[in-house]
Write a protein that holds these residues in place. Structure first.
Motif, PDB file in Angstrom:
ATOM      1  N   SER A 140       0.837  -0.867  -0.367  1.00  0.00           N
ATOM      2  CA  SER A 140      -0.063   0.031   0.520  1.00  0.00           C
ATOM      3  C   SER A 140       0.494   1.021  -0.260  1.00  0.00           C
ATOM      4  CB  SER A 140      -1.482   0.238   1.461  1.00  0.00           C
ATOM      5  OG  SER A 140      -0.300   0.014   2.232  1.00  0.00           O
ATOM      6  N   THR A 188      -5.410   2.144   1.447  1.00  0.00           N
ATOM      7  CA  THR A 188      -5.746   0.217   1.285  1.00  0.00           C
ATOM      8  C   THR A 188      -7.542   0.253   1.879  1.00  0.00           C
ATOM      9  OG1 THR A 188      -5.621  -0.137   4.504  1.00  0.00           O
ATOM     10  CG2 THR A 188      -3.414   0.099   2.617  1.00  0.00           C
ATOM     11  N   ASN A 235     -10.291   1.031   0.604  1.00  0.00           N
ATOM     12  CA  ASN A 235     -10.714   1.100  -0.572  1.00  0.00           C
ATOM     13  C   ASN A 235     -12.074   2.779  -0.398  1.00  0.00           C
ATOM     14  OD1 ASN A 235      -9.079  -0.538  -1.836  1.00  0.00           O
ATOM     15  ND2 ASN A 235     -11.491  -1.782  -2.819  1.00  0.00           N
ATOM     16  N   THR A 266      -4.206  -5.180 -10.423  1.00  0.00           N
ATOM     17  CA  THR A 266      -4.651  -5.315  -8.978  1.00  0.00           C
ATOM     18  C   THR A 266      -5.682  -3.928  -8.670  1.00  0.00           C
ATOM     19  OG1 THR A 266      -2.837  -6.091  -8.466  1.00  0.00           O
ATOM     20  CG2 THR A 266      -3.881  -5.229  -6.083  1.00  0.00           C
ATOM     21  N   CYS A 267      -4.982  -3.274  -9.186  1.00  0.00           N
ATOM     22  CA  CYS A 267      -5.714  -1.696  -8.653  1.00  0.00           C
ATOM     23  C   CYS A 267      -7.350  -2.259  -9.217  1.00  0.00           C
ATOM     24  CB  CYS A 267      -5.482  -0.520  -9.052  1.00  0.00           C
ATOM     25  SG  CYS A 267      -6.163   1.162  -9.114  1.00  0.00           S
ATOM     26  N   ASN A 279      -8.179  -5.457 -10.953  1.00  0.00           N
ATOM     27  CA  ASN A 279      -9.284  -6.843  -9.795  1.00  0.00           C
ATOM     28  C   ASN A 279      -9.553  -6.146  -8.473  1.00  0.00           C
ATOM     29  OD1 ASN A 279      -8.908  -8.045 -12.466  1.00  0.00           O
ATOM     30  ND2 ASN A 279      -6.478  -8.824 -11.508  1.00  0.00           N
ATOM     31  N   ASP A 280      -9.505  -5.510  -7.861  1.00  0.00           N
ATOM     32  CA  ASP A 280      -9.682  -5.228  -6.755  1.00  0.00           C
ATOM     33  C   ASP A 280     -10.836  -4.262  -7.152  1.00  0.00           C
ATOM     34  OD1 ASP A 280      -8.566  -6.712  -5.449  1.00  0.00           O
ATOM     35  OD2 ASP A 280      -6.846  -5.529  -4.826  1.00  0.00           O
ATOM     36  N   ARG A 289     -10.592  -0.603  -6.403  1.00  0.00           N
ATOM     37  CA  ARG A 289     -10.085   0.160  -5.291  1.00  0.00           C
ATOM     38  C   ARG A 289     -10.823   1.550  -5.575  1.00  0.00           C
ATOM     39  NH1 ARG A 289      -4.058   1.357  -6.138  1.00  0.00           N
ATOM     40  NH2 ARG A 289      -3.478  -1.388  -5.636  1.00  0.00           N
TER      41      ARG A 289
END
Length: 315
Positions: free
Chosen positions: A55, A63, A65, A200-201, A203-204, A206
């Motif tokens: 992070s 961290t 969202n 990652t951003c 898929n998550d 964010r």
């Protein structure tokens, strides 16, 4: 000593030995459990450090969202993604939805003029990404595409990816942007965008909460649909009876910038597409005074909007 007593004593010794062996085994198991517990604790601490390190490398997005904000994005009651020189004399405010066909028409026709003005330091744009189509038709394509575009903002490639998304917009009824694999595939068209951090951003999700906040802000503006485009506060859908063209945009920006210095951060954006569109509509939109250019402006002017009958995303 009788045979009977001898056997009794041997049996007692055997029982005592067995008991001792059992106690030793319990002691060994206890030590192993303590060691195993220590390993678990160490791994948990290491995992916490790894999460923190990841992070910390994310550019300050955090961290959580719920509070994450893309780099350089404005917060407040109307969060937006900025493009162009911060000190440019004119500001173009755009409320749009990546699934909105009228938004795609506007972007295709006006993109060359907007890019040219941004790169010259005469114009800065503020993009408010909303999820009207998700709310009206269902799905999550508006949300996922907007989040992915904000992830691209963290990489300094928002404008290039923004343009790729509109160039590959699926039909409104097809919620193809809901597929994050497809969004990552499109990101491959922007040089250097696809990285582990970007993936990652996306898929998550964010910046899902940031997109929701922008959508809520749109609901409070009273605007009727997307795209809603304002130049220095003026609603361009009301200019020239809705027949506003890219040439008109250039003239308004030039008039507003008379006697003012252009913004300093006017270098072309990394991965940006060329100013001139390869489509006939884009080419005609870029011409300043031809009848064809005016016609292109009519078909894709800010007046052509997707109605905002609902501004609540379909989560």
């Amino acid at each position: 000593m009788s045979q009977k007593n001898h056997e009794g004593k041997r049996t007692a010794r055997e029982r005592l030995q067995e008991q001792r062996e059992k106690e030793k085994a319990r002691a060994r198991r206890g030590r192993q459990a303590i060691v195993a517990g220590s390993v678990v604790v160490v791994l948990a601490i290491a995992g916490g450090i790894a999460v923190w390190a990841t992070s910390a490398d994310s550019g300050g997005a955090g961290t959580d969202n719920e509070t994450a904000r893309p780099k350089q994005a404005s917060g407040g009651s109307r969060p937006a993604i900025p493009v162009g020189a911060p000190d440019a004399p004119s500001t173009l405010t755009v409320w749009e939805d990546f699934r909105c066909p009228a938004c795609q028409q506007f972007e295709t026709a006006f993109r060359p003029a907007i890019h040219e003005l941004e790169d010259s330091g005469r114009l800065k744009s503020e993009y408010h990404l909303v999820t009207i189509i998700d709310g009206n038709a269902g799905g999550k394509g508006s949300l996922h595409a907007a989040n992915a575009a904000m992830c691209a903002q963290d990489a300094g490639k928002f404008r290039a990816y923004h343009d790729v998304l509109y160039s590959h917009q699926p039909p409104e009824q097809q919620d193809k942007f809901a597929d994050k694999k497809y969004l990552l595939q499109l990101a491959g068209k922007v040089k250097g965008l696809v990285t582990p951090a970007f993936t990652t951003c996306v898929n998550d999700g964010r910046y899902d909460a940031f997109v929701q906040k922008s959508t809520d802000a749109f609901a409070e503006t009273g605007y009727r649909g997307t795209p809603t485009v304002l130049l220095n506060g003026k609603d361009l859908s009301k200019e020239k009876g809705g027949r506003f063209t890219p040439a008109d945009l250039k003239k308004m920006v030039q008039d507003a910038g008379k006697g003012k210095q252009p913004g300093k951060s006017s270098a072309p954006h990394p991965g940006a597409a060329p100013h001139k569109s390869t489509s006939p509509q884009g080419k005609q939109a870029g011409r300043s005074a031809s009848p064809q250019g005016k016609q292109a402006g009519r078909s894709a002017s800010p007046r052509a909007q997707h109605p905002a009958t609902s501004a609540t995303p379909g989560y």
